[in-house]
Write a protein that holds these residues in place. Sequence first.
Motif, PDB file in Angstrom:
ATOM      1  N   ALA A   1      16.126  49.934  20.852  1.00  0.00           N
ATOM      2  CA  ALA A   1      15.295  48.907  20.208  1.00  0.00           C
ATOM      3  C   ALA A   1      13.848  48.941  20.684  1.00  0.00           C
ATOM      4  O   ALA A   1      13.019  48.172  20.196  1.00  0.00           O
ATOM      5  CB  ALA A   1      15.888  47.522  20.467  1.00  0.00           C
TER       6      ALA A   1
ATOM      7  N   GLN B   1      17.594  42.523  17.391  1.00  0.00           N
ATOM      8  CA  GLN B   1      18.232  42.169  16.129  1.00  0.00           C
ATOM      9  C   GLN B   1      17.744  43.069  14.992  1.00  0.00           C
ATOM     10  O   GLN B   1      18.527  43.453  14.118  1.00  0.00           O
ATOM     11  CB  GLN B   1      17.969  40.695  15.812  1.00  0.00           C
ATOM     12  CG  GLN B   1      18.701  39.738  16.738  1.00  0.00           C
ATOM     13  CD  GLN B   1      18.346  38.282  16.487  1.00  0.00           C
ATOM     14  OE1 GLN B   1      17.219  37.954  16.122  1.00  0.00           O
ATOM     15  NE2 GLN B   1      19.313  37.392  16.691  1.00  0.00           N
ATOM     16  N   ALA B   2      16.466  43.408  15.007  1.00  0.00           N
ATOM     17  CA  ALA B   2      15.920  44.307  13.980  1.00  0.00           C
ATOM     18  C   ALA B   2      16.553  45.687  14.081  1.00  0.00           C
ATOM     19  O   ALA B   2      16.877  46.316  13.057  1.00  0.00           O
ATOM     20  CB  ALA B   2      14.405  44.410  14.126  1.00  0.00           C
ATOM     21  N   TRP B   3      16.754  46.182  15.295  1.00  0.00           N
ATOM     22  CA  TRP B   3      17.404  47.484  15.480  1.00  0.00           C
ATOM     23  C   TRP B   3      18.840  47.456  14.963  1.00  0.00           C
ATOM     24  O   TRP B   3      19.273  48.383  14.264  1.00  0.00           O
ATOM     25  CB  TRP B   3      17.401  47.854  16.964  1.00  0.00           C
ATOM     26  CG  TRP B   3      18.373  48.945  17.308  1.00  0.00           C
ATOM     27  CD1 TRP B   3      18.311  50.252  16.910  1.00  0.00           C
ATOM     28  CD2 TRP B   3      19.576  48.807  18.071  1.00  0.00           C
ATOM     29  NE1 TRP B   3      19.404  50.943  17.407  1.00  0.00           N
ATOM     30  CE2 TRP B   3      20.191  50.082  18.123  1.00  0.00           C
ATOM     31  CE3 TRP B   3      20.172  47.743  18.744  1.00  0.00           C
ATOM     32  CZ2 TRP B   3      21.376  50.302  18.818  1.00  0.00           C
ATOM     33  CZ3 TRP B   3      21.352  47.968  19.425  1.00  0.00           C
ATOM     34  CH2 TRP B   3      21.944  49.232  19.452  1.00  0.00           C
ATOM     35  N   ARG B   4      19.571  46.406  15.263  1.00  0.00           N
ATOM     36  CA  ARG B   4      20.953  46.310  14.806  1.00  0.00           C
ATOM     37  C   ARG B   4      21.034  46.291  13.281  1.00  0.00           C
ATOM     38  O   ARG B   4      21.929  46.909  12.682  1.00  0.00           O
ATOM     39  CB  ARG B   4      21.614  45.048  15.362  1.00  0.00           C
ATOM     40  CG  ARG B   4      21.884  45.109  16.849  1.00  0.00           C
ATOM     41  CD  ARG B   4      22.755  43.952  17.267  1.00  0.00           C
ATOM     42  NE  ARG B   4      24.052  44.013  16.608  1.00  0.00           N
ATOM     43  CZ  ARG B   4      24.789  42.961  16.295  1.00  0.00           C
ATOM     44  NH1 ARG B   4      24.330  41.742  16.532  1.00  0.00           N
ATOM     45  NH2 ARG B   4      25.965  43.109  15.713  1.00  0.00           N
ATOM     46  N   LYS B   5      20.100  45.587  12.681  1.00  0.00           N
ATOM     47  CA  LYS B   5      20.088  45.509  11.218  1.00  0.00           C
ATOM     48  C   LYS B   5      19.703  46.847  10.595  1.00  0.00           C
ATOM     49  O   LYS B   5      20.259  47.247   9.564  1.00  0.00           O
ATOM     50  CB  LYS B   5      19.112  44.429  10.773  1.00  0.00           C
ATOM     51  CG  LYS B   5      19.105  44.176   9.271  1.00  0.00           C
ATOM     52  CD  LYS B   5      18.182  43.013   8.912  1.00  0.00           C
ATOM     53  CE  LYS B   5      18.181  42.763   7.404  1.00  0.00           C
ATOM     54  NZ  LYS B   5      17.279  41.621   7.037  1.00  0.00           N
ATOM     55  N   ALA B   6      18.765  47.561  11.213  1.00  0.00           N
ATOM     56  CA  ALA B   6      18.278  48.825  10.647  1.00  0.00           C
ATOM     57  C   ALA B   6      19.249  49.971  10.878  1.00  0.00           C
ATOM     58  O   ALA B   6      19.303  50.912  10.072  1.00  0.00           O
ATOM     59  CB  ALA B   6      16.913  49.164  11.253  1.00  0.00           C
ATOM     60  N   ASP B   7      20.035  49.921  11.952  1.00  0.00           N
ATOM     61  CA  ASP B   7      20.915  51.048  12.281  1.00  0.00           C
ATOM     62  C   ASP B   7      22.288  50.548  12.726  1.00  0.00           C
ATOM     63  O   ASP B   7      22.709  50.747  13.867  1.00  0.00           O
ATOM     64  CB  ASP B   7      20.268  51.881  13.402  1.00  0.00           C
ATOM     65  CG  ASP B   7      20.984  53.203  13.634  1.00  0.00           C
ATOM     66  OD1 ASP B   7      21.920  53.518  12.860  1.00  0.00           O
ATOM     67  OD2 ASP B   7      20.619  53.912  14.587  1.00  0.00           O
TER      68      ASP B   7
END
Length: 519
Positions: free
Chosen positions: A435, A341-347
């Motif tokens: 991720a 989820q952090a990867w999706r939000k960041a990129d």
Amino acid sequence: MMMMMMMMMRLWVRWILCRVVSAPGKVLITGAYLVLERPNAGLVLSTSARFYAIVRPIHSDVAPDSWSWSWADVKVLSPQMFTETTYKLSLRDSHLRKVAGDGSSVFVEQALQLAVAAAKARLQHATSDAQDLLRKLVLQGLEITILGSNNFYSFRKQIEASGLPIMTSSLASIPSFSPITSNSGSIQPGDHAIALPEVAKTGLGSSAAMTTAVVAGILQYLGGVKLAVHGESKEEETELELVHMVSQAAHCAAQGKVGSGFDVSSAVFGSQRYVRFSPSVLLSAQAGGRLVTPLELVKQVLTADWDAERLPYALPPGLVLMVGEPGFGGSHTPSMVGAVQAWRKADPVTANPVWVALAEANQGVERGLLHLMECAESRHAYNTVLEGCCTSSSDKWKYLFGDTPERLEIVEALLETRQAFINVRSLLRHVGEAANVPIEPPSQTALLDATMDMSGVLLAGVPGAGGFDAVFAVVLGNTVREQVDAEWSRRGVLSLSVQEDPQGVSLELCDPRIDRSSS
């Protein structure tokens, strides 16, 4: 003599009042990560691995002054963990207070108090006799014994210590409901160091199955629902809806967050195509149920707008589910989900197209399996093709068994399902690399590729969020299952003795400890 007869009578009363309910574990074959967001769907199979809740009274009767009591006795037994925990249950708001013991589980505690509260809410407009019976049953105390199938936990150490091969037959030799071993520290298979969960599990959704079994067991015992017997006709949907809502709330309150809910849904309803509910229906439970009493939380949950979508589902005839334990002790799913989820939000520029492609690949697997289900109506041709494909690698299926339009359609349905799943695996590996989490780590990739290269294997992958805790395969019949079992054993993977069981939560006719086949 009289004393002995009275003692036997009390034991007989306790047994007659006993209720045994079970709920299955799960394997999510498509929908990993996407199922967290509506309207993405996941295909989830319920399994023959089950958790059992045995509910019976503590006291054979209630004292004459019970009308003045404000607390009832509760005892939770977990023989596999050698624990016994006692509580007091508030008759006013169903709040649970621990008295003694060191085996408490937040999942069991939430399931207990919310199930009692739900039974009260369900019967608040019932006859006075029904309400009096409910109060009497609670005042007699609740003794809950919790048992989990061996397949939920790792028994590799015991098998290795006994000198037996790492195979299903060795696992079957271990007594049902054996004591559970714990993990310690972390391991580093390949390039990834992973923290191990407290108990060595196999990834079948033990917390969801246990929570559901306890909720349903208490509701059945207190008269809140009437469940169907396992293997017999299904119960009314409204009966299961109550179990589902309360189990989701209890599981959420125990975790302190709102998950996708597919594991609880499959524990209640069985195999299905699942689209999650809107997280807002469980906002009160998200805080661990601390902001409201159990009774208040249940009332909110029962009046919420539950918008989950599910369609009954089962593998097409002749297809057999397998689950394997690679032996790493499990992965920590919440941390993996958080990293993705952090990867999706960041990129989002990179992530969003991958998400769309992954959704399309999942739908391709769905379409292929539904196509196979339709093909199975031509029983003779379907069985002939599956039997032939069992002895050939997938690259030969079309040439060997596509000699008529009817057979060709069946082979093409097999191949379209297989190719769509290959696409799913490829995209999940891409997500994992981006991720920096081991969704399908290299060691699993080598195992899965080798499995899919075998004759008669349709699919092989990592279920759910992936990682090191389990692998699964869908194969064309039990002969292929035995061959895969042997190959997995050669590679150090223990094939669990589970299969698909499409039925969800169920009433059992006896204590599972007297039935060796239950685990």
